[in-house]
Design an enzyme around this catalytic site. Structure first.
Site, PDB file in Angstrom:
ATOM      1  CE  LYS A  36     -20.963 -47.027  30.525  1.00 36.61           C
ATOM      2  NZ  LYS A  36     -20.986 -47.846  29.133  1.00 36.61           N
ATOM      3  CB  THR A  37     -24.866 -50.278  26.709  1.00 32.74           C
ATOM      4  OG1 THR A  37     -23.971 -50.591  27.139  1.00 32.74           O
ATOM      5  CG2 THR A  37     -24.945 -51.573  25.181  1.00 32.74           C
ATOM      6  CG  ASP A 230     -20.675 -45.199  26.653  1.00 30.80           C
ATOM      7  OD1 ASP A 230     -21.311 -44.987  27.070  1.00 30.80           O
ATOM      8  OD2 ASP A 230     -20.617 -46.108  25.815  1.00 30.80           O
ATOM      9  CD  GLU A 231     -18.304 -45.534  29.690  1.00 29.96           C
ATOM     10  OE1 GLU A 231     -17.942 -44.573  31.199  1.00 29.96           O
ATOM     11  OE2 GLU A 231     -18.220 -46.628  29.961  1.00 29.96           O
ATOM     12  CD  GLN A 261     -18.377 -46.810  36.879  1.00 29.64           C
ATOM     13  OE1 GLN A 261     -16.984 -47.224  36.140  1.00 29.64           O
ATOM     14  NE2 GLN A 261     -19.183 -46.618  36.447  1.00 29.64           N
ATOM     15  NE  ARG A 604     -16.330 -51.994  37.559  1.00 32.11           N
ATOM     16  CZ  ARG A 604     -16.947 -50.880  36.849  1.00 32.11           C
ATOM     17  NH1 ARG A 604     -17.394 -51.945  35.648  1.00 32.11           N
ATOM     18  NH2 ARG A 604     -17.930 -50.087  37.147  1.00 32.11           N
TER      19      ARG A 604
END
Length: 727
Positions: A36-37, A230-231, A261, A604
């Site tokens: 996504k970044t 973002d997020e 998340q 993770r």
């Protein structure tokens, strides 16, 4: 075009579609490790270079300073001259807007932003002045109450209108010193007097401005032609409202996030903002990024299996871009010590096989769970570091040094109180009390009060004059030199550097040197002259979750700390009912969020994933340990299991979970775990041996010897298995 080809290099089809979808309302559901970044970065460059939109008209919001810095760094690879001035966190963006607009609220443009330590200092002063102690109001409880009050009350007019006498109609007991409302009122009065803002105020002040003055809203909504966030799954109600207002003119709002998340409901996040985006914004488009570039497919299989148990989610299944690897390992221990020894031994084995310790992380639900693991690592002589909530800028010597700089810039009482007697200058409680009384009577500052009393007999045998001289010289030095040189000058003149050297603590001296180096880096990287107040307020906005990088050692941290990070080898421990999921969980929605926390932990891991639990007893759960429902949620075919359950443990665990789910409103037919399934052999205390036929309507249908069937209520908890399974 060559630049366009370079921009789209290594983007998959869905990522490219997201980059090119520039107009209107767009929701991108980006699974863990899906890039996504990269999408946000490429889209920013695409809008700026390919569409020709000036970067000052692009607002790109992240949730941490670290993420903002990473995005700026990537963008500069395509646009070397771009400073990324509007690539910011929500709070930093609001801070920047307020620098232009806060005069409309009768506040000075060089207002000071408080961090948590500053807030505690204000509370300490309120307590001292009113005979209160931490027993009356613990800091955390009080700060939580202030934040809650600010999120639910119309308090901004009180801070910005000197004529207003009461902050809001919902402080009915503000005259009672034993009331939390009294403390909140005194806190607000302190803010108003000193023109302080805390984190909550940054967004609330901007919202108040936008709602109060349509012209100001129109100015900023018109400025930002493209907004990307973002997020987005972590936004609060205030942040969501701010995004809607800023996008109201051009209606180009691009959100990225993973609702699986969403783990910050206690901070105001609501998964419905993301999941309901298409209903809130007419014509919204949705793009799903489901290719995971982080984890091996075996780890993703376990992750997908776990999160599929949640009902309230945007359906997506992560697909691995990597080749096959090792299946996650689940270890069931007979005690917490055995579980911790397994973790330490496995880490040692990996290290002996050539795995750097820095590639290993141990994750747990709460900080207190690290103790047994720490002891096992010490026994095995495995170096480790704990990533706690204490960040570099919260260390005492760093706070002291920055307080000296702030006193020279703002002349505020908070910084004065922190520095006036460090190093000791003989200015104790009696003398401070005299200064506070004088300052209150003359509506001045404590520094001004001390300056007025330098010749007073009360301060004859103190170092007050040297202190004031150091601050005055530091203030003058700041006018002609940059911040880095000024900080070093102030610390030398005040005697603080010598004081720290006499203390003989090398770690603290190293930290001070690191601070000076960081200020120098800030000045050198700014590319233009920067004011001291910009640097100081920037420090206040830095996330407390930033952790130091140390040499080769295992990283221990809570799962919330680990969010956004990735590690080649991950151990998730203490997977027991009451620990993880937490014993604080009360309802189905809370349990779904807790499952999302577990999902974050599992995702993770890149190469290897280890899950573990233990039997025995634990004071935190007030009794026996039961295996976590999250382990049962994961398809057993996706795990390699080691260890064995003791007699009765499996049945007791499943029974505990079944009852818990019934208590939370899950009907047995939809409960995540059944104690028994069709074909399981059981024993009834009266009817003897039998075989479960089915479960429906809260009862098992069991066929007993002689061909008789009976309906046995699940809640009766009287059936026991005829054999135990191995883990």
């Amino acid at each position: 075009m060559r630049e366009l080809a370079q921009l789209f290099e290594n983007l998959n089809e869905k990522q490219r579609a997201a980059v090119e979808e520039t107009e209107g309302y767009v929701r991108v559901a980006a699974g863990a490790g899906s890039g996504k970044t990269k999408v946000l970065t490429c889209r920013y460059v695409y809008i700026a270079k390919m569409l020709g939109v000036a970067p000052e008209h692009i607002l790109s919001v992240t949730f941490t300073n670290k993420a903002a810095w990473e995005m700026k760094k990537r963008i500069r690879a395509f646009m070397p001259d771009e400073d990324g001035g509007w690539i910011l966190t929500f709070h930093s963006a609001c801070h920047k807007i307020l620098k232009y607009e806060i005069a409309n609220l009768s506040y000075p443009s060089n207002f000071m932003v408080l961090d948590e330590e500053d807030q505690k200092t204000i509370l300490q002063r309120i307590y001292a002045e009113n005979g209160l102690t931490l027993r009356n109001f613990p800091f955390k409880k009080c700060l939580d109450a202030i934040e809650m009050y600010k999120s639910q009350s119309d308090y901004v007019p009180f801070l910005t209108d000197p004529k207003r006498q009461t902050p809001a109609p919902d402080l009915p007991c503000a005259d009672d010193k034993n009331s939390m409302h009294f403390v909140i009122l005194k806190y607000l009065e302190n803010q108003r007097k000193n023109f302080f803002l805390d984190f909550a105020d940054l967004i609330q002040f901007v919202l108040f401005l936008f709602e109060k003055d349509a012209a100001i809203l129109g100015k900023w909504a018109n400025k930002f032609e493209y907004i990307q966030i973002d997020e987005f799954q972590d936004v609060s109600g205030e942040q969501y409202k701010l995004a809607r207002l800023l996008a109201s003119r051009h209606k180009n709002l691009f959100i990225v996030g993973d609702p699986d998340q969403t783990i910050y409901s206690w901070r105001g996040a609501d998964v419905r903002f993301f999941n309901g985006f298409d209903k809130m914004f007419e014509g919204a488009k949705t793009i799903v990024l489901d290719t995971n570039y982080r984890s091996v497919p075996e780890i993703l299989a376990a992750c997908n299996s776990l999160i599929s148990r949640n009902a309230d989610r945007l359906e997506k299944t992560l697909k691995a871009a990597r080749k096959s690897g090792a299946r996650p390992k689940y270890f069931h221990a007979r005690s917490r010590i055995e579980e911790s020894d397994f973790i330490a031994q496995e880490i040692s084995r990996l290290h002996e096989a050539g795995v750097p310790l820095s590639d290993v992380a141990v994750l747990y639900r709460g900080n207190y769970m690290s103790r047994a693991v720490e002891e096992a690592l010490v026994r095995k002589k495995v170096p480790y570091v704990i990533y706690s909530g204490v960040a570099f800028y919260q260390r005492k010597e760093i706070k002291d040094a920055l307080a000296y700089l702030r006193l020279c810039v703002f002349g505020d009482d908070l910084s004065f109180l922190r520095t006036v007697n460090v190093p000791p200058r003989g200015i104790g409680k009696t003398r401070l009390s005299a200064l506070q009384n004088y300052a209150a009577e003359n509506s001045g500052t404590l520094l001004g009060a001390l300056r007025a009393h330098l010749s007073h007999p009360l301060f004859k045998n103190t170092k007050a004059a040297q202190f004031v001289a150091a601050i005055d010289e530091g203030t003058a030095f700041l006018q002609a030199h940059d911040i880095a040189d000024a900080l070093d000058f102030i610390l030398q003149k005040s005697g603080y550097t010598e004081y720290m050297m006499l203390c003989g603590n090398q770690d603290r001296l190293d930290n001070l040197n690191e601070l000076k180096a960081s200020v120098r880096d800030f000045v050198d990287s700014a590319g233009e002259e920067v004011k001291a107040e910009d640097y100081l307020n920037g420090i206040s906005l830095i996330s407390n979750a930033d952790a130091e990088e140390k040499k080769d050692c295992v990283k221990l941290m809570t799962i919330h700390t680990a969010k956004g990070l990735e590690f080649k080898n991950v151990f998730v421990c203490c997977l027991n009912e009451g620990l993880f999921p937490s014993r604080k969980i009360r309802g189905k929605e809370e349990m779904e969020e807790e499952r999302r926390v577990a999902y974050v932990a599992l995702t993770r891991a890149e190469d290897r994933l280890y899950l573990s639990d233990a039997e025995g007893f634990d004071a935190h759960v007030d009794g026996a340990l039961y295996t976590s429902r999250f382990l049962f949620d994961i398809d057993e075919k996706t795990l390699d299991a080691e260890g064995s359950f003791s007699e009765g443990h499996l049945a007791r665990s499943k029974n505990y979970i079944q009852k818990s789910e019934l208590d939370m409103g899950c009907t047995p037919a939809h409960a995540n775990i059944q104690i028994f399934g069709a074909g399981d052999k059981v024993r009834h205390p009266v009817f003897g041996a039998g075989v479960v036929q089915e479960m429906a309507g809260g009862s098992y249908t069991v066929l007993f010897a002689g061909g008789k069937t009976r309906s046995i209520a699940v809640s009766a908890d009287i059936l026991i298995p005829l054999y135990e399974k191995k883990a």
